[in-house]
Design an enzyme around this catalytic site. Structure first.
Site, PDB file in Angstrom:
ATOM      1  N   ASP A 149     -50.570   0.086  50.359  1.00  0.00           N
ATOM      2  CA  ASP A 149     -51.322   0.327  49.121  1.00  0.00           C
ATOM      3  C   ASP A 149     -50.737  -0.553  48.024  1.00  0.00           C
ATOM      4  O   ASP A 149     -49.712  -1.208  48.226  1.00  0.00           O
ATOM      5  CB  ASP A 149     -51.329   1.820  48.737  1.00  0.00           C
ATOM      6  CG  ASP A 149     -49.952   2.410  48.493  1.00  0.00           C
ATOM      7  OD1 ASP A 149     -48.946   1.753  48.829  1.00  0.00           O
ATOM      8  OD2 ASP A 149     -49.878   3.542  47.977  1.00  0.00           O
ATOM      9  N   HIS A 203     -42.881  -3.353  59.540  1.00  0.00           N
ATOM     10  CA  HIS A 203     -43.215  -3.673  58.154  1.00  0.00           C
ATOM     11  C   HIS A 203     -42.112  -4.546  57.560  1.00  0.00           C
ATOM     12  O   HIS A 203     -40.942  -4.400  57.922  1.00  0.00           O
ATOM     13  CB  HIS A 203     -43.354  -2.375  57.357  1.00  0.00           C
ATOM     14  CG  HIS A 203     -44.016  -2.536  56.040  1.00  0.00           C
ATOM     15  ND1 HIS A 203     -43.330  -2.929  54.906  1.00  0.00           N
ATOM     16  CD2 HIS A 203     -45.306  -2.377  55.651  1.00  0.00           C
ATOM     17  CE1 HIS A 203     -44.168  -2.992  53.894  1.00  0.00           C
ATOM     18  NE2 HIS A 203     -45.373  -2.670  54.310  1.00  0.00           N
ATOM     19  N   TYR A 258     -48.851  -2.247  44.798  1.00  0.00           N
ATOM     20  CA  TYR A 258     -47.573  -2.013  44.124  1.00  0.00           C
ATOM     21  C   TYR A 258     -47.809  -1.068  42.942  1.00  0.00           C
ATOM     22  O   TYR A 258     -48.771  -1.239  42.183  1.00  0.00           O
ATOM     23  CB  TYR A 258     -46.987  -3.321  43.608  1.00  0.00           C
ATOM     24  CG  TYR A 258     -46.591  -4.311  44.682  1.00  0.00           C
ATOM     25  CD1 TYR A 258     -45.635  -3.981  45.646  1.00  0.00           C
ATOM     26  CD2 TYR A 258     -47.157  -5.584  44.732  1.00  0.00           C
ATOM     27  CE1 TYR A 258     -45.252  -4.890  46.618  1.00  0.00           C
ATOM     28  CE2 TYR A 258     -46.777  -6.507  45.701  1.00  0.00           C
ATOM     29  CZ  TYR A 258     -45.833  -6.150  46.644  1.00  0.00           C
ATOM     30  OH  TYR A 258     -45.463  -7.064  47.606  1.00  0.00           O
ATOM     31  N   PHE A 314     -49.514  -7.305  49.245  1.00  0.00           N
ATOM     32  CA  PHE A 314     -48.211  -7.979  49.154  1.00  0.00           C
ATOM     33  C   PHE A 314     -48.094  -8.973  48.000  1.00  0.00           C
ATOM     34  O   PHE A 314     -47.004  -9.440  47.703  1.00  0.00           O
ATOM     35  CB  PHE A 314     -47.857  -8.681  50.480  1.00  0.00           C
ATOM     36  CG  PHE A 314     -47.691  -7.740  51.631  1.00  0.00           C
ATOM     37  CD1 PHE A 314     -46.579  -6.921  51.722  1.00  0.00           C
ATOM     38  CD2 PHE A 314     -48.664  -7.654  52.621  1.00  0.00           C
ATOM     39  CE1 PHE A 314     -46.424  -6.036  52.787  1.00  0.00           C
ATOM     40  CE2 PHE A 314     -48.522  -6.775  53.682  1.00  0.00           C
ATOM     41  CZ  PHE A 314     -47.396  -5.962  53.773  1.00  0.00           C
TER      42      PHE A 314
END
Length: 221
Positions: A65, A187, A67, A78
């Site tokens: 989701d 991740h 930041y 990202f």
């Protein structure tokens, strides 16, 4: 929520916007943006689609989701706005590109340059409350982003899907690995790395090799 989404995506997802869950999601998002300062800015919620039309997609990178801090999120997984320090996950992504391809670590964490080359930077959840990762979980976004992946899987061929972490790998259930290249790893967050999970698997060079074999231009990572 006013769904201002790029026209090719609007055509592909028209039925989705009429479903009851999406109308409930839309009402929820409207309420959150009126009552709280949610992220990204409301006009950038569908930015990933705006910058990467349906038939331009070559690679899909799935995040969790947005930041949850002021000035960071702008609708691309990202990615952060110009001038914003790199969050830890993005630092690890750039380190992996450097190790994989030998390219220098960039000065900006704004990944618009990837999106414009055909990289769909898609979070599984498209909105978030300040400081509250996963705060908009369970409201309908995952159903919507599943629909996005299903449309790409069904209507396109020869795409590269980079699935990093548990939530992203769940999207793999929607993807036919006989039609597309599916790359999975941990991740890139420091937490996953510190637990001993491996992120660095040379996904960026693998993606470019696959694209070139199919007659497509590689991505300038």
């Amino acid at each position: 929520m006013n769904v201002e989404i790029e026209s090719s995506w609007k055509e592909q997802l028209a039925d989705e916007f009429e479903k009851p869950y999406f109308k409930e999601l839309s009402d929820f998002v409207d309420g959150e943006y009126k009552q709280n300062q949610s992220f990204p800015p409301i006009d950038l919620v569908f930015n990933a689609f705006k910058l990467c039309p349906f038939h331009n997609v070559k690679v899909v990178i799935i995040g969790q989701d947005p930041y949850p801090r002021e000035g960071q999120a702008h609708g691309l997984s990202f990615s952060v706005n110009d001038g914003v320090p790199f969050p830890p996950s993005l630092q690890n992504i750039f380190k992996e590109i450097n190790n994989d391809l030998g390219t220098p670590i960039p000065t900006s964490g704004n990944l618009t340059r990837w999106a414009q080359q055909g990289v769909l930077l898609l979070n599984t959840i498209l909105t978030v409350c300040p400081g509250g990762s996963n705060s908009h979980k369970g409201k309908g976004w995952k159903q919507f982003t599943d629909a996005v992946i299903k449309r790409l899987n069904a209507e396109r061929e020869g795409l590269v899907f980079m699935l990093w972490g548990v939530e992203a790998r769940k999207k793999g259930r929607c993807i036919d690995s006989n039609k597309h290249l599916v790359l999975t790893s941990a991740h890139p967050s420091p937490r996953a790395v510190n637990l001993g999970y491996s992120f660095g698997k040379k996904h960026f060079s693998q993606a470019n090799e696959y694209l070139c074999k199919r007659g497509n231009l590689p991505i300038k990572w």
